[in-house]
Write a protein that holds these residues in place. Sequence first.
Motif, short mmCIF file in Angstrom:
data_model
loop_
_atom_site.label_atom_id
_atom_site.label_comp_id
_atom_site.label_asym_id
_atom_site.label_seq_id
_atom_site.Cartn_x
_atom_site.Cartn_y
_atom_site.Cartn_z
N SER A 56 20.45 70.96 -23.00
CA SER A 56 21.07 71.19 -21.70
C SER A 56 22.40 70.35 -21.49
N SER A 59 24.97 71.76 -23.73
CA SER A 59 25.47 73.03 -23.23
C SER A 59 26.35 72.71 -21.93
N LEU A 62 29.62 71.46 -23.08
CA LEU A 62 30.64 72.34 -23.65
C LEU A 62 31.01 73.71 -22.62
N ASN A 63 30.44 73.69 -21.47
CA ASN A 63 30.45 74.77 -20.52
C ASN A 63 29.98 76.23 -21.18
N HIS A 64 28.67 76.12 -21.99
CA HIS A 64 28.39 77.14 -22.38
C HIS A 64 26.83 77.35 -21.64
N PRO A 65 26.56 78.46 -21.25
CA PRO A 65 25.41 78.61 -20.42
C PRO A 65 24.37 78.65 -21.25
N THR A 66 23.33 78.16 -21.07
CA THR A 66 21.80 78.47 -21.52
C THR A 66 20.74 78.39 -20.95
N SER A 69 20.24 75.06 -19.51
CA SER A 69 21.28 74.46 -18.68
C SER A 69 21.19 75.43 -17.43
N SER A 73 23.39 74.33 -13.85
CA SER A 73 24.69 74.75 -13.61
C SER A 73 24.42 75.32 -11.91
#
Length: 154
Positions: A56, A59, A62-66, A69, A73
Amino acid sequence: TASEAALLQKLNIEPFTYGMVLRSVYDNGSLFDAKVLDITDEVLAAKFIAALNTISKLSLALNHPTEASVTHSIANAFKACVAVTVELDTYTFSQADVYKKYLADPSAFAGSGGGGGGDAGGAAEEAAVEEVEEEEADVGGGIDMFGGGDGGDY
């Protein structure tokens, strides 16, 4: 049975046990210490949670939603919405009202902390004041960094 035990005692044969001491484990070409068999469910859960936290954090950075995370967010988006809403006089929503009220009058929320017992707070404050006074009174000499007593004669 009792007769077998009596016979073994007459023959001076004592009971014994035998077994193996496991020192290492071989699995798919890898050799592991026997301690790997001592892993409990709590250890596995703690390792899994640590890995999830790492995923989390990565991610989010890196501003990459998973899936790991998404809760963070959403919480960050809520914080941003509340920050904007607190500054606006004409718009609000029910979840932001608590924060607006707190910023308007923080003293209204001062007594809402937990803690139980009635008069113990005053005694604890007095004890804290006494401890501080003792520390201040013990500020005497000491040894300087060159090994001297009070640092007087050079």
